[in-house]
Design a protein around this motif. Structure first.
Motif, mmCIF file in Angstrom:
data_model
loop_
_atom_site.group_PDB
_atom_site.id
_atom_site.type_symbol
_atom_site.label_atom_id
_atom_site.label_comp_id
_atom_site.label_asym_id
_atom_site.label_seq_id
_atom_site.Cartn_x
_atom_site.Cartn_y
_atom_site.Cartn_z
ATOM 1 N N LEU A 1 0.818 -1.199 0.000
ATOM 2 C CA LEU A 1 0.000 0.000 0.000
ATOM 3 C C LEU A 1 0.857 1.256 0.000
ATOM 4 N N MET A 2 1.975 1.227 0.746
ATOM 5 C CA MET A 2 2.843 2.406 0.759
ATOM 6 C C MET A 2 3.535 2.576 -0.590
ATOM 7 N N ARG A 3 3.809 1.481 -1.271
ATOM 8 C CA ARG A 3 4.363 1.595 -2.628
ATOM 9 C C ARG A 3 3.378 2.310 -3.545
ATOM 10 N N GLY A 4 2.099 1.905 -3.505
ATOM 11 C CA GLY A 4 1.091 2.589 -4.308
ATOM 12 C C GLY A 4 0.938 4.041 -3.908
ATOM 13 N N GLU A 5 0.992 4.297 -2.607
ATOM 14 C CA GLU A 5 0.909 5.668 -2.105
ATOM 15 C C GLU A 5 2.052 6.517 -2.641
ATOM 16 N N LEU A 6 3.267 5.975 -2.584
ATOM 17 C CA LEU A 6 4.433 6.738 -3.038
ATOM 18 C C LEU A 6 4.364 7.017 -4.538
ATOM 19 N N LEU A 7 3.934 6.029 -5.325
ATOM 20 C CA LEU A 7 3.817 6.255 -6.767
ATOM 21 C C LEU A 7 2.744 7.301 -7.075
ATOM 22 N N ALA A 8 1.661 7.303 -6.308
ATOM 23 C CA ALA A 8 0.623 8.305 -6.522
ATOM 24 C C ALA A 8 1.110 9.696 -6.128
ATOM 25 N N LEU A 9 1.792 9.798 -4.987
ATOM 26 C CA LEU A 9 2.342 11.092 -4.573
ATOM 27 C C LEU A 9 3.410 11.568 -5.555
ATOM 28 N N ASP A 10 4.181 10.633 -6.086
ATOM 29 C CA ASP A 10 5.188 10.966 -7.101
ATOM 30 C C ASP A 10 4.523 11.576 -8.325
ATOM 31 N N GLU A 11 3.411 10.984 -8.741
ATOM 32 C CA GLU A 11 2.693 11.483 -9.919
ATOM 33 C C GLU A 11 2.060 12.842 -9.649
ATOM 34 N N LEU A 12 1.507 13.020 -8.445
ATOM 35 C CA LEU A 12 0.766 14.235 -8.133
ATOM 36 C C LEU A 12 1.660 15.395 -7.711
ATOM 37 N N LEU A 13 2.765 15.112 -7.020
ATOM 38 C CA LEU A 13 3.581 16.171 -6.418
ATOM 39 C C LEU A 13 5.000 16.273 -6.969
ATOM 40 N N LEU A 14 5.550 15.170 -7.498
ATOM 41 C CA LEU A 14 6.981 15.134 -7.833
ATOM 42 C C LEU A 14 7.238 14.965 -9.319
ATOM 43 N N ASP A 15 6.224 15.214 -10.142
ATOM 44 C CA ASP A 15 6.377 15.163 -11.605
ATOM 45 C C ASP A 15 6.833 13.803 -12.112
ATOM 46 N N GLY A 16 6.541 12.745 -11.373
ATOM 47 C CA GLY A 16 6.841 11.394 -11.844
ATOM 48 C C GLY A 16 8.300 11.009 -11.845
ATOM 49 N N ARG A 17 9.142 11.710 -11.104
ATOM 50 C CA ARG A 17 10.580 11.435 -11.125
ATOM 51 C C ARG A 17 10.908 10.023 -10.659
ATOM 52 N N LEU A 18 10.230 9.559 -9.621
ATOM 53 C CA LEU A 18 10.560 8.256 -9.060
ATOM 54 C C LEU A 18 10.053 7.120 -9.946
ATOM 55 N N GLY A 19 8.847 7.279 -10.470
ATOM 56 C CA GLY A 19 8.288 6.250 -11.335
ATOM 57 C C GLY A 19 9.089 6.066 -12.610
ATOM 58 N N ALA A 20 9.706 7.145 -13.108
ATOM 59 C CA ALA A 20 10.507 7.052 -14.331
ATOM 60 C C ALA A 20 11.737 6.177 -14.151
ATOM 61 N N LEU A 21 12.147 5.972 -12.918
ATOM 62 C CA LEU A 21 13.326 5.158 -12.624
ATOM 63 C C LEU A 21 12.952 3.750 -12.166
ATOM 64 N N GLY A 22 11.721 3.364 -12.388
ATOM 65 C CA GLY A 22 11.297 2.024 -12.040
ATOM 66 C C GLY A 22 10.459 1.944 -10.786
ATOM 67 N N GLY A 23 10.466 2.998 -9.985
ATOM 68 C CA GLY A 23 9.634 3.034 -8.793
ATOM 69 C C GLY A 23 10.184 2.201 -7.654
ATOM 70 N N PRO A 24 9.548 2.294 -6.499
ATOM 71 C CA PRO A 24 10.019 1.570 -5.312
ATOM 72 C C PRO A 24 9.775 0.069 -5.439
ATOM 73 N N VAL A 25 10.642 -0.704 -4.795
ATOM 74 C CA VAL A 25 10.505 -2.163 -4.779
ATOM 75 C C VAL A 25 10.628 -2.651 -3.341
ATOM 76 N N GLU A 26 9.904 -3.702 -3.027
ATOM 77 C CA GLU A 26 10.001 -4.311 -1.700
ATOM 78 C C GLU A 26 11.251 -5.184 -1.638
ATOM 79 N N ARG A 27 11.998 -5.066 -0.546
ATOM 80 C CA ARG A 27 13.215 -5.852 -0.387
ATOM 81 C C ARG A 27 13.399 -6.208 1.083
ATOM 82 N N THR A 28 13.890 -7.414 1.312
ATOM 83 C CA THR A 28 14.203 -7.849 2.667
ATOM 84 C C THR A 28 15.705 -7.759 2.881
ATOM 85 N N MET A 29 16.109 -7.043 3.931
ATOM 86 C CA MET A 29 17.530 -6.903 4.281
ATOM 87 C C MET A 29 17.683 -7.205 5.762
ATOM 88 N N GLY A 30 18.532 -8.171 6.069
ATOM 89 C CA GLY A 30 18.720 -8.552 7.458
ATOM 90 C C GLY A 30 17.466 -9.102 8.092
#
Length: 349
Positions: free
Chosen positions: A23-52
């Motif tokens: 849900l936070m991934r969808g939220e971030l992509l929507a905020l990116d589109e609405l507020l950040l001119d799509g900068r993050l989505g153009a680079l592939g967008g956020p991905v879920e990852r497990t570290m440690g």
């Protein structure tokens, strides 16, 4: 390329916790589109990852500006933000939140049927982003209406952001419980405030009872006139357009009733398991209260009202639903009888 890692906040609601990263991934992509001119989505967008052994949301991005980092810092399920270096090191970053008050404003009040605080923040974030440019999202005074406010989860989140919060609810017990909590909390925190109560009368008809509170985060802010408004009216949501003038609100946000427990009707009508009739009547009323360029955000149970039907109601009320990709990955299970989704629609300028 620089990367940022978002540590997902654990949720007391175990079912919601299973969906929080998605849900936070969808939220971030929507905020990116609405507020950040799509900068993050153009680079592939956020991905879920497990570290440690811990789940993160990793965001590939160029060096973000201070304002862009503040947008990340206000994500609904963010616990901590890190810079992820090439060697795998996580460097913690200071998070600049909009929050003005202690978080017990959001968490201390417990009751059956309370909307998850993280979901409330997510819906408010998306709706405000649809109504405001970046600088206003991060620094302006916003008028928020929850026309079915219950015991005030959305109102408290709006206050937390430094915005003005207005609520209407037909249930006298809920309204009284919330106003008692708000007054007690302000006294316990020793925050400067002023309370008044009055009847709301229009054309000789009594529409309900209203409690208005002026408050500020500090005595200095109160003296300087940096005062927020919290206003709650016990009355029928279908009369809201008689309580406030047209175009008064920047944002309307509501968690639509799921069934009997949430009071899916108001007034003398027969209770129903479906909020369809209520929303069909209420959405045009709420839309009338939005300023041009404002936005409405709703969460609801898709098992009793299909998404396409609710979108059609919003269109019929003269609103433009935001119905592209980021807004189609926000549905999630609440329990066996409830599959919740979110929709946001803007009012043409």
């Amino acid at each position: 390329m620089p990367q940022y890692a978002i540590l997902v906040h654990p949720s007391a609601n175990r079912v919601y916790a299973q969906h929080a990263a998605r849900l936070m991934r969808g939220e971030l992509l929507a905020l990116d589109e609405l507020l950040l001119d799509g900068r993050l989505g153009a680079l592939g967008g956020p991905v879920e990852r497990t570290m440690g052994g811990v789940g993160y949301l990793v965001v590939p991005a160029p060096d973000l500006t201070e304002d862009e980092l503040r947008v990340l810092g206000n994500l609904s399920s963010l616990l901590a933000l890190f810079e992820l270096r090439d060697d795998g090191a996580l460097v913690p970053l200071d998070v600049q939140r909009l929050d003005r008050y202690d978080d017990d404003l959001l968490t201390i009040l417990k009751y059956v049927g309370k909307t998850n605080e993280q979901l409330t923040r997510l819906l408010l974030n998306l709706t405000a982003a649809a109504a405001l440019p970046l600088e206003d999202f991060l620094g302006s005074r916003v008028r928020v209406l929850d026309p079915m406010c219950g015991r005030g989860t959305t109102l408290n989140q709006a206050l937390m952001y430094g915005w003005d919060a207005y609520g209407v609810d037909v249930d006298r017990r809920d309204v009284e419980a919330y106003t008692a909590f708000a007054e007690r909390w302000l006294k316990d925190k020793r925050l400067k405030h002023r309370v008044s109560s009055s009847r709301v009368r229009v054309a000789g008809k009594n529409l309900g009872r209203r409690t208005s509170i002026e408050l500020a985060a500090s005595k200095e802010a109160y003296r300087a006139g940096d005062v927020q408004t919290l206003e709650v009216t016990q009355g029928d949501t279908l009369d809201t357009d008689r309580m406030y003038r047209a175009g008064f609100f920047d944002v309307v946000v509501a968690d639509a009733p799921y069934g009997i427990q949430h009071g899916s009707v108001t007034g003398p009508r027969t209770p129903s398991r479906s909020p369809r009739a209520l929303l069909a009547d209420a959405i045009p009323v709420w839309a009338h209260l939005l300023r041009r360029g404002g936005a409405m955000g709703l969460s609801w149970n898709t098992k009793v009202l299909p998404r396409e039907d609710l979108v059609e109601m919003l269109v019929d009320a003269g609103l433009d639903p935001l119905d592209d990709a980021p807004f189609h990955d926000l549905a999630h299970r609440v329990d066996q009888a409830v599959e919740r989704d979110l929709v946001v629609a803007s009012k043409p300028r």
